[in-house]
Motif scaffolding. Structure first.
Motif, PDB file in Angstrom:
ATOM      1  N   CYS A 102       0.830  -1.200   0.000  1.00  0.00           N
ATOM      2  CA  CYS A 102       0.000   0.000   0.000  1.00  0.00           C
ATOM      3  C   CYS A 102       0.867   1.253   0.000  1.00  0.00           C
ATOM      4  O   CYS A 102       1.986   1.265   0.514  1.00  0.00           O
ATOM      5  CB  CYS A 102      -0.901   0.010   1.230  1.00  0.00           C
ATOM      6  SG  CYS A 102      -1.985  -1.406   1.308  1.00  0.00           S
ATOM      7  N   LEU A 151      -8.278  -5.154  -2.641  1.00  0.00           N
ATOM      8  CA  LEU A 151      -8.601  -3.733  -2.673  1.00  0.00           C
ATOM      9  C   LEU A 151      -9.801  -3.400  -1.796  1.00  0.00           C
ATOM     10  O   LEU A 151     -10.810  -4.124  -1.820  1.00  0.00           O
ATOM     11  CB  LEU A 151      -8.925  -3.291  -4.108  1.00  0.00           C
ATOM     12  CG  LEU A 151      -7.743  -3.182  -5.071  1.00  0.00           C
ATOM     13  CD1 LEU A 151      -8.250  -2.891  -6.478  1.00  0.00           C
ATOM     14  CD2 LEU A 151      -6.778  -2.089  -4.628  1.00  0.00           C
ATOM     15  N   ARG A 173      -5.111  -4.651   3.134  1.00  0.00           N
ATOM     16  CA  ARG A 173      -5.307  -5.475   1.948  1.00  0.00           C
ATOM     17  C   ARG A 173      -5.105  -6.968   2.208  1.00  0.00           C
ATOM     18  O   ARG A 173      -5.782  -7.804   1.607  1.00  0.00           O
ATOM     19  CB  ARG A 173      -4.393  -4.991   0.822  1.00  0.00           C
ATOM     20  CG  ARG A 173      -4.760  -3.583   0.356  1.00  0.00           C
ATOM     21  CD  ARG A 173      -3.859  -3.074  -0.736  1.00  0.00           C
ATOM     22  NE  ARG A 173      -4.089  -3.765  -2.001  1.00  0.00           N
ATOM     23  CZ  ARG A 173      -3.606  -3.346  -3.166  1.00  0.00           C
ATOM     24  NH1 ARG A 173      -2.882  -2.243  -3.222  1.00  0.00           N
ATOM     25  NH2 ARG A 173      -3.841  -4.013  -4.280  1.00  0.00           N
TER      26      ARG A 173
END
Length: 388
Positions: A205, A313, A358
């Motif tokens: 991320c 996501l 995630r």
């Protein structure tokens, strides 16, 4: 055990329908041998299946004039141009070797008639309610061809729901709709959501102060997707563009054959890019930080939502977009108004914990809507149809 798979949509990993067919075949091949009748596909798709997928017959679409298409519709009530190729193929099938037949989509009653002639039970994968799907196409472009397709799907679906032996639905909503429209027998009903291959790895991320990539995907010539994209641009992105947060984010819209209204709408925004009919989607998902599913209408389960979950996501979407994903309680952020979307986008972009979630999202995906989970469900369906 051996099953015959019949489809007029080839399996692939690009389109929603193709992904659904791919899931069916891979799930079947996880439990038994599969013979395939349908359009050509990339053989490598099933190189890693537990059992073999054999090609029985590659069907070919027949090029025909509008007049011949109209004649076919009125004489056969059939909308597919693969019909004539199927008619040549069916006489060369050794029906005795198959334990049952698996059919994609609920709009081909002539397939069930043929299978039942030889005493073969039919398991039908319901990708969506075809009557509703065809109507969404017709209302966007009210041509005679689309009107004929709508009536063909409706007529055939009614017969399929009456004569089929087992139905695998994607969502509870589609089950309710099928019972409402066709009085479908509940003992024939099973449910398996859209399932996607596990990805295994995804990008780390971004940091809070790094520019975030917000992603929207889907067929951009399909009415509900067009309406959703335009609504998001005109109501959400328009307002976000006046705030500082948008300086640290950009929006990517990617999909097949974008409507002219979408092309025109994005010209207002320098921080929006449109990718017209991309060759592949993986890089777009891997480089995204947030996925948007602003969909308020449309039939069936949204495959693009499963794809986004498969990359870990966080997804901001409408309640309609999350139909069929009720078992995933983390990583989905419901937004049914412009203020909801704006608040959720701000919260995720500015919250490091959410951006770093995630792995947890991906873990829940693996349990609920991965291909492994689909293979296990098909094991139960195969056992059940054998008992009938």
């Amino acid at each position: 055990m051996k099953v015959l798979e019949i489809t007029f949509v080839p399996p692939d990993k690009k389109s929603g329908g193709g992904l659904g067919v791919y899931q069916s075949i891979k799930s079947l091949a996880g439990n038994c041998e599969v013979d395939y009748i349908g359009p050509a596909y990339e053989i490598e798709l099933f190189s890693d299946t537990i059992n073999k997928v054999h090609i029985h017959t590659i069907l070919k679409s027949k090029k025909e004039s509008k007049l011949l298409g109209i004649i076919r519709f009125f004489t056969k009530k059939v909308s597919t141009s693969f019909y004539y190729s199927w008619m040549n193929c069916k006489n060369h099938i050794n029906w005795e070797q198959y334990d049952f037949v698996h059919i994609e989509f609920s709009r081909y009653s002539f397939l069930i008639n043929e299978c039942h002639k030889y005493g073969k039970k039919c398991m039908i994968r319901i990708h969506n309610i075809e009557k509703d799907y065809a109507y969404n196409i017709y209302r966007m472009s009210r041509t005679m061809a689309n009107k004929m397709r709508y009536y063909s799907f409706w007529i055939n679906e009614k017969k399929v729901m009456k004569d089929g032996d087992m139905f695998i639905f994607l969502t509870n909503e589609d089950i309710k709709r099928a019972i409402e429209l066709y009085n479908l027998e509940t003992e024939k009903i099973t449910k398996n959501p859209v399932c996607i291959d596990e990805k295994g790895q995804f990008l780390k991320c971004k940091k809070i102060n790094e520019k975030k990539n917000i992603l929207i995907t889907g067929s951009l010539s399909y009415a509900p997707n067009i309406e959703g994209v335009l609504w998001f641009l005109n109501n959400v992105w328009e307002k976000l563009s006046t705030e500082d947060i948008i300086d640290n984010a950009f929006l990517t819209i990617a999909g097949a054959h974008p409507n002219e209204s979408i092309k025109e709408a994005i010209k207002k925004y320098p921080n929006v890019r449109l990718i017209d009919t991309p060759n592949e989607m993986e890089s777009l998902f891997r480089n995204a930080d947030i996925y948007i599913a602003a969909v308020f209408d449309g039939a069936g389960m949204k495959v693009k939502v499963a794809e986004a979950f498969s990359y870990g996501l966080p997804i901001i979407g409408t309640k309609h977009a999350f139909i069929g994903y009720e078992d995933l309680h983390f990583g989905k952020y419901i937004a049914d108004s412009e203020s909801d979307f704006i608040r959720q986008i701000k919260d995720i972009c500015c919250n490091r914990t959410l951006l770093e979630s995630r792995e947890k999202i991906y873990h829940l995906f693996c349990i609920n809507i991965s291909m492994r989970s689909s293979i296990q469900r098909y094991k139960e369906y195969i056992s059940k149809i054998g008992e009938k």
